[in-house]
Design a protein around this motif. Structure first.
Motif, PDB file in Angstrom:
ATOM      1  N   UNK A 104      -7.079 -12.163   4.876  1.00  6.96           N
ATOM      2  CA  UNK A 104      -6.347 -11.473   5.939  1.00  6.96           C
ATOM      3  C   UNK A 104      -6.529  -9.961   5.878  1.00  6.96           C
ATOM      4  N   UNK A 105      -7.352  -9.509   4.920  1.00  4.53           N
ATOM      5  CA  UNK A 105      -7.619  -8.078   4.791  1.00  4.53           C
ATOM      6  C   UNK A 105      -6.520  -7.308   4.109  1.00  4.53           C
ATOM      7  N   UNK A 110      -0.107  -4.156  -0.696  1.00  5.52           N
ATOM      8  CA  UNK A 110       0.369  -4.304   0.680  1.00  5.52           C
ATOM      9  C   UNK A 110       1.186  -5.576   0.815  1.00  5.52           C
ATOM     10  N   UNK A 111       0.728  -6.654   0.170  1.00  9.39           N
ATOM     11  CA  UNK A 111       1.457  -7.922   0.209  1.00  9.39           C
ATOM     12  C   UNK A 111       2.845  -7.743  -0.398  1.00  9.39           C
ATOM     13  N   UNK A 112       2.914  -7.069  -1.556  1.00 11.59           N
ATOM     14  CA  UNK A 112       4.189  -6.845  -2.226  1.00 11.59           C
ATOM     15  C   UNK A 112       5.117  -6.009  -1.364  1.00 11.59           C
ATOM     16  N   UNK A 119       7.356   0.388   3.356  1.00 15.00           N
ATOM     17  CA  UNK A 119       6.133   0.998   3.890  1.00 15.00           C
ATOM     18  C   UNK A 119       5.244   1.439   2.731  1.00 15.00           C
ATOM     19  N   UNK A 120       4.061   0.821   2.564  1.00 20.20           N
ATOM     20  CA  UNK A 120       3.187   1.175   1.445  1.00 20.20           C
ATOM     21  C   UNK A 120       2.276   2.359   1.755  1.00 20.20           C
ATOM     22  N   UNK A 121       2.012   3.165   0.736  1.00 16.97           N
ATOM     23  CA  UNK A 121       1.059   4.272   0.844  1.00 16.97           C
ATOM     24  C   UNK A 121       0.291   4.388  -0.465  1.00 16.97           C
ATOM     25  N   UNK A 122      -0.885   4.975  -0.381  1.00 18.04           N
ATOM     26  CA  UNK A 122      -1.680   5.280  -1.572  1.00 18.04           C
ATOM     27  C   UNK A 122      -2.087   6.740  -1.489  1.00 18.04           C
ATOM     28  N   UNK A 154       2.989   4.489  -3.370  1.00 19.92           N
ATOM     29  CA  UNK A 154       4.309   4.898  -2.926  1.00 19.92           C
ATOM     30  C   UNK A 154       4.913   3.830  -2.021  1.00 19.92           C
ATOM     31  N   UNK A 155       6.219   3.690  -2.089  1.00 20.63           N
ATOM     32  CA  UNK A 155       6.965   2.838  -1.166  1.00 20.63           C
ATOM     33  C   UNK A 155       7.966   3.710  -0.422  1.00 20.63           C
TER      34      UNK A 155
END
Length: 262
Positions: A104-105, A110-112, A119-122, A154-155
């Motif tokens: 699913x890319x 991101x899954x977690x 909201x995930x960030x890197x 980051x979340x």
């Protein structure tokens, strides 16, 4: 002066051999644990606690210092002491690296994050070739040089994790894995496209107090430990194709595992 609502905090036990400041800390901790003071809520001021307990300001200050040292509270200059928010992220060890997510890319983080509604960030991303340490070399099977991918996760804008992935150069050099953005599904999807179908992962987990640079990078409150996790990914030929060295803020994660009974 405002008063503390009845029933929120009790009285000290004058017959106890436990010091007054520790009794105060115990009562505040219990009030936090039972939700009388919610996450983000302001605790009673030093003056209010002095009035409530009939003790000196230094006694109250020592009690508040215990809570801050345990990572339960944070002091904001000029505003007071607040219950520290501790949003848990549930890591599903048996699920987060499932192939269906890569199809699913979606990378594991991101899954977690999506499972936690965050909201995930890197950021702080760095990709470079470097000499392997003896430990990483042994895990990868004597690889002397590796491609290292360093990043911070980051979340909702808050740092929760740092990770460094080490991959053998004969696999990763001059491939999308060496790019800052390796593409949908992350480096595991690219490894499988390169013919290294993933078979299993091995993880080593331990808890420890953070190093000074980790406190700064993860913006850890005093007293908050970290989870140090080292994961090795193996392909179907039994070759170790990646080692990921991860440091996580312990108060941001719950590690959840399903273990077979036979």
């Amino acid at each position: 002066m405002a008063s503390i609502p009845p029933g929120v905090l009790g009285a000290l036990d004058p017959t106890s051999d436990r010091a007054a400041f520790r009794q105060i800390a115990d009562q505040l901790r219990e009030a936090i644990d039972k939700g009388r003071f919610k996450e983000g809520a302001k605790l009673p001021s030093e003056s209010e606690l002095v009035e409530h307990y009939g003790k000196t300001r230094m006694t109250v200050r020592n009690a508040l210092g215990i809570l801050q040292g345990e990572g339960l509270t944070v002091h904001e200059h000029g505003r007071g002491v607040f219950v520290r928010p501790r949003p848990p992220v549930k890591r599903l060890a048996s699920d987060r690296f499932a192939r269906r997510h890569r199809d699913q890319g979606k990378a594991a983080f991101v899954v977690e994050a999506e499972a936690a509604g965050s909201r995930p960030e890197v950021d702080s991303l760095e990709v470079r070739e470097e000499r392997s340490t003896p430990d990483i070399s042994a895990r990868l099977g004597s690889a002397r040089k590796v491609l290292a991918r360093r990043r911070r996760y980051l979340l909702d804008g808050k740092p929760v994790e740092t990770a460094v992935s080490y991959l053998p150069l004969d696999i990763a050099r001059n491939t999308p894995i060496a790019e800052p953005n390796p593409g949908p599904g992350g480096i595991y999807a690219r490894l499988e496209e390169l013919g290294h179908e993933l078979d299993h992962f091995e993880e080593e987990v331990r808890a420890r107090m953070p190093a000074p640079d980790e406190v700064k990078t993860l913006r850890l409150a005093s007293g908050v430990p970290v989870i140090h996790l080292v994961r090795t990914a193996y392909d179907t030929d039994g070759r170790a194709v990646e080692v990921c060295d991860t440091v996580m803020s312990a108060d941001a994660y719950v590690l959840a595992y399903q273990l077979p009974a036979s």
